[in-house]
Write a protein that holds these residues in place. Structure first.
Motif, PDB file in Angstrom:
ATOM      1  N   GLN A 417      10.373  50.422 -21.429  1.00  0.00           N
ATOM      2  CA  GLN A 417      11.632  50.614 -20.719  1.00  0.00           C
ATOM      3  C   GLN A 417      11.379  51.285 -19.373  1.00  0.00           C
ATOM      4  O   GLN A 417      10.533  52.169 -19.254  1.00  0.00           O
ATOM      5  CB  GLN A 417      12.594  51.444 -21.556  1.00  0.00           C
ATOM      6  N   GLN A 418      12.137  50.821 -18.382  1.00  0.00           N
ATOM      7  CA  GLN A 418      11.977  51.346 -17.027  1.00  0.00           C
ATOM      8  C   GLN A 418      13.349  51.582 -16.410  1.00  0.00           C
ATOM      9  O   GLN A 418      14.344  50.962 -16.797  1.00  0.00           O
ATOM     10  CB  GLN A 418      11.204  50.359 -16.146  1.00  0.00           C
ATOM     11  N   GLN A 419      13.369  52.456 -15.430  1.00  0.00           N
ATOM     12  CA  GLN A 419      14.589  52.695 -14.688  1.00  0.00           C
ATOM     13  C   GLN A 419      14.728  51.634 -13.604  1.00  0.00           C
ATOM     14  O   GLN A 419      13.753  51.309 -12.923  1.00  0.00           O
ATOM     15  CB  GLN A 419      14.549  54.078 -14.027  1.00  0.00           C
ATOM     16  N   VAL A 420      15.920  51.045 -13.460  1.00  0.00           N
ATOM     17  CA  VAL A 420      16.158  50.072 -12.400  1.00  0.00           C
ATOM     18  C   VAL A 420      17.362  50.521 -11.584  1.00  0.00           C
ATOM     19  O   VAL A 420      18.238  51.244 -12.079  1.00  0.00           O
ATOM     20  CB  VAL A 420      16.411  48.649 -12.956  1.00  0.00           C
ATOM     21  N   LYS A 421      17.402  50.086 -10.361  1.00  0.00           N
ATOM     22  CA  LYS A 421      18.489  50.450  -9.454  1.00  0.00           C
ATOM     23  C   LYS A 421      19.820  49.957 -10.006  1.00  0.00           C
ATOM     24  O   LYS A 421      19.943  48.817 -10.441  1.00  0.00           O
ATOM     25  CB  LYS A 421      18.234  49.843  -8.079  1.00  0.00           C
ATOM     26  N   GLY A 422      20.820  50.817  -9.983  1.00  0.00           N
ATOM     27  CA  GLY A 422      22.147  50.445 -10.447  1.00  0.00           C
ATOM     28  C   GLY A 422      22.381  50.711 -11.919  1.00  0.00           C
ATOM     29  O   GLY A 422      23.481  50.463 -12.418  1.00  0.00           O
ATOM     30  N   ARG A 423      21.382  51.193 -12.639  1.00  0.00           N
ATOM     31  CA  ARG A 423      21.517  51.490 -14.072  1.00  0.00           C
ATOM     32  C   ARG A 423      21.220  52.964 -14.324  1.00  0.00           C
ATOM     33  O   ARG A 423      20.218  53.487 -13.833  1.00  0.00           O
ATOM     34  CB  ARG A 423      20.548  50.633 -14.885  1.00  0.00           C
ATOM     35  N   ASN A 424      22.074  53.633 -15.107  1.00  0.00           N
ATOM     36  CA  ASN A 424      21.824  55.016 -15.450  1.00  0.00           C
ATOM     37  C   ASN A 424      20.734  55.141 -16.496  1.00  0.00           C
ATOM     38  O   ASN A 424      19.880  56.025 -16.431  1.00  0.00           O
ATOM     39  CB  ASN A 424      23.117  55.675 -15.960  1.00  0.00           C
ATOM     40  N   ALA A 425      20.776  54.246 -17.491  1.00  0.00           N
ATOM     41  CA  ALA A 425      19.794  54.288 -18.569  1.00  0.00           C
ATOM     42  C   ALA A 425      18.669  53.302 -18.277  1.00  0.00           C
ATOM     43  O   ALA A 425      18.878  52.249 -17.663  1.00  0.00           O
ATOM     44  CB  ALA A 425      20.463  53.947 -19.896  1.00  0.00           C
ATOM     45  N   PRO A 426      17.443  53.591 -18.702  1.00  0.00           N
ATOM     46  CA  PRO A 426      16.332  52.657 -18.508  1.00  0.00           C
ATOM     47  C   PRO A 426      16.562  51.379 -19.319  1.00  0.00           C
ATOM     48  O   PRO A 426      17.259  51.384 -20.330  1.00  0.00           O
ATOM     49  CB  PRO A 426      15.116  53.432 -19.005  1.00  0.00           C
ATOM     50  N   VAL A 427      15.948  50.304 -18.885  1.00  0.00           N
ATOM     51  CA  VAL A 427      16.091  49.023 -19.565  1.00  0.00           C
ATOM     52  C   VAL A 427      14.716  48.467 -19.898  1.00  0.00           C
ATOM     53  O   VAL A 427      13.724  48.769 -19.230  1.00  0.00           O
ATOM     54  CB  VAL A 427      16.865  47.991 -18.702  1.00  0.00           C
ATOM     55  N   GLY A 428      14.679  47.651 -20.934  1.00  0.00           N
ATOM     56  CA  GLY A 428      13.442  47.002 -21.332  1.00  0.00           C
ATOM     57  C   GLY A 428      13.481  45.526 -21.014  1.00  0.00           C
ATOM     58  O   GLY A 428      14.435  45.021 -20.428  1.00  0.00           O
ATOM     59  N   GLY A 429      12.440  44.843 -21.423  1.00  0.00           N
ATOM     60  CA  GLY A 429      12.378  43.413 -21.178  1.00  0.00           C
ATOM     61  C   GLY A 429      11.218  42.793 -21.917  1.00  0.00           C
ATOM     62  O   GLY A 429      10.423  43.499 -22.565  1.00  0.00           O
ATOM     63  N   TYR A 430      11.120  41.471 -21.803  1.00  0.00           N
ATOM     64  CA  TYR A 430      10.054  40.716 -22.463  1.00  0.00           C
ATOM     65  C   TYR A 430       9.460  39.737 -21.456  1.00  0.00           C
ATOM     66  O   TYR A 430      10.187  38.944 -20.852  1.00  0.00           O
ATOM     67  CB  TYR A 430      10.613  39.959 -23.667  1.00  0.00           C
ATOM     68  N   ARG A 431       8.149  39.824 -21.256  1.00  0.00           N
ATOM     69  CA  ARG A 431       7.474  38.982 -20.271  1.00  0.00           C
ATOM     70  C   ARG A 431       6.914  37.732 -20.949  1.00  0.00           C
ATOM     71  O   ARG A 431       6.213  37.806 -21.955  1.00  0.00           O
ATOM     72  CB  ARG A 431       6.352  39.749 -19.572  1.00  0.00           C
ATOM     73  N   VAL A 432       7.267  36.565 -20.348  1.00  0.00           N
ATOM     74  CA  VAL A 432       6.781  35.272 -20.839  1.00  0.00           C
ATOM     75  C   VAL A 432       5.890  34.680 -19.769  1.00  0.00           C
ATOM     76  O   VAL A 432       6.279  34.602 -18.600  1.00  0.00           O
ATOM     77  CB  VAL A 432       7.958  34.306 -21.129  1.00  0.00           C
ATOM     78  N   ALA A 433       4.698  34.258 -20.141  1.00  0.00           N
ATOM     79  CA  ALA A 433       3.813  33.568 -19.211  1.00  0.00           C
ATOM     80  C   ALA A 433       3.689  32.136 -19.687  1.00  0.00           C
ATOM     81  O   ALA A 433       3.190  31.879 -20.778  1.00  0.00           O
ATOM     82  CB  ALA A 433       2.442  34.231 -19.148  1.00  0.00           C
ATOM     83  N   ALA A 434       4.186  31.180 -18.917  1.00  0.00           N
ATOM     84  CA  ALA A 434       4.159  29.777 -19.336  1.00  0.00           C
ATOM     85  C   ALA A 434       4.147  28.867 -18.143  1.00  0.00           C
ATOM     86  O   ALA A 434       4.596  29.220 -17.062  1.00  0.00           O
ATOM     87  CB  ALA A 434       5.374  29.486 -20.211  1.00  0.00           C
ATOM     88  N   ARG A 435       3.645  27.654 -18.362  1.00  0.00           N
ATOM     89  CA  ARG A 435       3.576  26.651 -17.302  1.00  0.00           C
ATOM     90  C   ARG A 435       4.433  25.432 -17.609  1.00  0.00           C
ATOM     91  O   ARG A 435       4.919  24.762 -16.720  1.00  0.00           O
ATOM     92  CB  ARG A 435       2.135  26.189 -17.095  1.00  0.00           C
ATOM     93  N   GLU A 436       4.546  25.099 -18.907  1.00  0.00           N
ATOM     94  CA  GLU A 436       5.182  23.846 -19.273  1.00  0.00           C
ATOM     95  C   GLU A 436       6.547  24.091 -19.909  1.00  0.00           C
ATOM     96  O   GLU A 436       6.762  25.084 -20.606  1.00  0.00           O
ATOM     97  CB  GLU A 436       4.298  23.065 -20.262  1.00  0.00           C
ATOM     98  N   PRO A 437       7.524  23.169 -19.715  1.00  0.00           N
ATOM     99  CA  PRO A 437       8.842  23.327 -20.335  1.00  0.00           C
ATOM    100  C   PRO A 437       8.764  23.102 -21.834  1.00  0.00           C
ATOM    101  O   PRO A 437       7.881  22.425 -22.336  1.00  0.00           O
ATOM    102  CB  PRO A 437       9.674  22.230 -19.649  1.00  0.00           C
ATOM    103  N   ILE A 438       9.715  23.697 -22.537  1.00  0.00           N
ATOM    104  CA  ILE A 438       9.782  23.499 -23.981  1.00  0.00           C
ATOM    105  C   ILE A 438      11.037  22.733 -24.323  1.00  0.00           C
ATOM    106  O   ILE A 438      11.947  22.611 -23.515  1.00  0.00           O
ATOM    107  CB  ILE A 438       9.797  24.853 -24.727  1.00  0.00           C
ATOM    108  N   GLY A 439      11.116  22.209 -25.508  1.00  0.00           N
ATOM    109  CA  GLY A 439      12.337  21.538 -25.953  1.00  0.00           C
ATOM    110  C   GLY A 439      13.247  22.536 -26.609  1.00  0.00           C
ATOM    111  O   GLY A 439      12.909  23.154 -27.623  1.00  0.00           O
TER     112      GLY A 439
END
Length: 440
Positions: A417-439
């Protein structure tokens, strides 16, 4: 092919006309004709293999001399959604233009052959459709106006109404200009066209045909003017027509917002030839446009090197998070393909980072009758912009809400979780590394 040029595939069964247009285009430094065809089969095969940015085609070609050019162009746009189409015709009947634009005006142009040599009309049209714009020869609008002069029984108010319709104003725009309701304008248009039809004689059959066509188009919400206005993204104009929404009126929707940005763009721009860089941006936008639209998204805006799209608006979608992820993967795949081609041309690659956020937004038409913009506002829009900064080239970062809404499984890395501009509370996320589309 020289760097930064727009690739064009040219189709016309008349050799003299075809070579004349080719010669005309050779004058433009940023346009390259990469293939030609003389009939439907050659056009579909050649354009399908070469994947040009723009197809310039006649309407009538072998084998049946009916609407082969428009039919082939539609086939190519299904195969390559970002392809621009410029139709060159000797016919100034509005029906042909409406046929071309039946599936939407974005990336389409309709010009008359006897006027393409006037100034740089054809070159400007090619440049316009490359970036999703549309162009109509002014004589088409003039053709719509002919019934006004052929009928002597119209009042000044009738002529003014028909003029606004022929100029391409939407029912909503006319209602705003006349300070009345869309329903009242629709009824007035019906009465007006019925009156003109009743007054038409056998000697004005062409005018009657035009009136029937335009009347049907207006009532069905597919009028040529609305298609050509380019005030709204695809699908939104129809929703406005059906629901009669006013400028500034909002609705709450749960959507998934996609934000993309080219990493290191300022550095690339610093050392690039502006005209070459503009050509790359055109190709990038066309590729992103195709990836987003083919996965059910709505493009909200292009701003410099950034792209904003939304899934779940203007029409709700239950699987908008899945579609947004699939569309974003397709964006990366399309850019990867572009980068591979640019490498052979010694052009710098674009590394795209994408952020995706899901949540409730307010969707609204903002602006005036001259210029409307459909937009979504809310915390999810801001969050998508913030977390896309965490995505490196070729990566996607999902918000917590987006990740939880996915029904497709995707390999990803949970971020602290990190602090971002415009948010009081920190937020998390999920990083996806991909090249090809999925169905999805």
């Amino acid at each position: 092919m020289p760097e930064g040029r727009i690739t064009v595939f040219l189709a016309d069964d008349n050799l003299i006309v075809r070579e004349g247009v080719r010669a005309l285009l050779s004058i433009a430094d940023d346009i390259e004709v990469i293939g030609v065809a003389g009939d439907y089969d050659e056009l579909v095969k050649g354009a399908g293999e070469m994947a040009p940015q723009v197809i310039v085609t006649d309407i009538r070609m072998p084998p049946n001399f009916s609407s082969e050019g428009i039919d082939a162009a539609r086939e190519m746009r299904k195969l390559h959604p970002g392809t621009g189409v410029v139709v060159l015709s000797q016919f100034d009947e509005p029906e042909y233009a409406v046929s071309l634009l039946a599936d939407g005006a974005a990336g389409c142009a309709y010009l008359l052959k006897d006027r393409v040599a006037e100034g740089d009309q054809l070159v400007r049209a090619i440049r316009e459709v490359t970036t999703g714009g549309s162009v109509l020869d002014p004589r088409i609008v003039e053709a719509m106006m002919r019934p006004v002069t052929q009928s002597g029984g119209l009042s000044d108010a009738d002529e003014e109404l028909l003029r606004m319709v022929a100029e391409g104003r939407t029912i909503k725009a006319i209602a705003a200009a006349q300070k009345t309701t869309a329903a009242a304008v629709s009824e007035a248009v019906e009465r007006l066209f019925l009156k003109l039809a009743q007054e038409a004689t056998a000697g004005t059959k062409g005018a009657l045909d035009r009136l029937k066509m335009l009347h049907r188009a207006v009532i069905d919400g597919k009028e040529q003017g609305e298609s050509l206005s380019r005030l709204l993204p695809g699908g939104i104009a129809e929703k406005v027509r059906q629901q009669g929404k006013r400028i500034g009126e909002t609705e709450r929707l749960t959507v998934t917002v996609v934000m993309s940005d080219i990493r290191g763009y300022s550095t690339i721009a610093e050392g690039a030839d502006p005209s070459v860089l503009a050509g790359q941006i055109n190709q990038h936008r066309a590729a992103m446009n195709g990836a987003i639209l083919s996965n059910g998204g709505t493009i909200m805006q292009f701003v410099g090197d950034a792209v904003m799209a939304v899934y779940g608006a203007p029409n709700p979608q239950e699987d908008h998070a899945d579609k947004a992820l699939s569309g974003s993967l397709a964006m990366h795949a399309a850019q990867h393909e572009l980068n591979s081609r640019w490498e052979t041309e010694s052009l710098p690659a674009f590394g795209v980072g994408i952020g995706i956020s899901t949540g409730e937004v307010a969707a609204a038409l903002l602006g005036s009758e001259e210029r409307l913009e459909y937009t979504v506002v809310g915390d999810s829009v801001n969050l998508a912009q913030r977390i896309q900064q965490w995505a490196g080239p070729g990566e996607i970062v999902l918000s917590q809400a987006t990740f939880e809404m996915l029904t497709v499984k995707v390999d990803c890395e949970e971020l602290p979780q990190q602090q971002v501009k415009g948010r009081n509370a920190p937020v998390g996320g999920y990083r996806v590394a991909a090249r090809e589309p999925i169905g999805a």
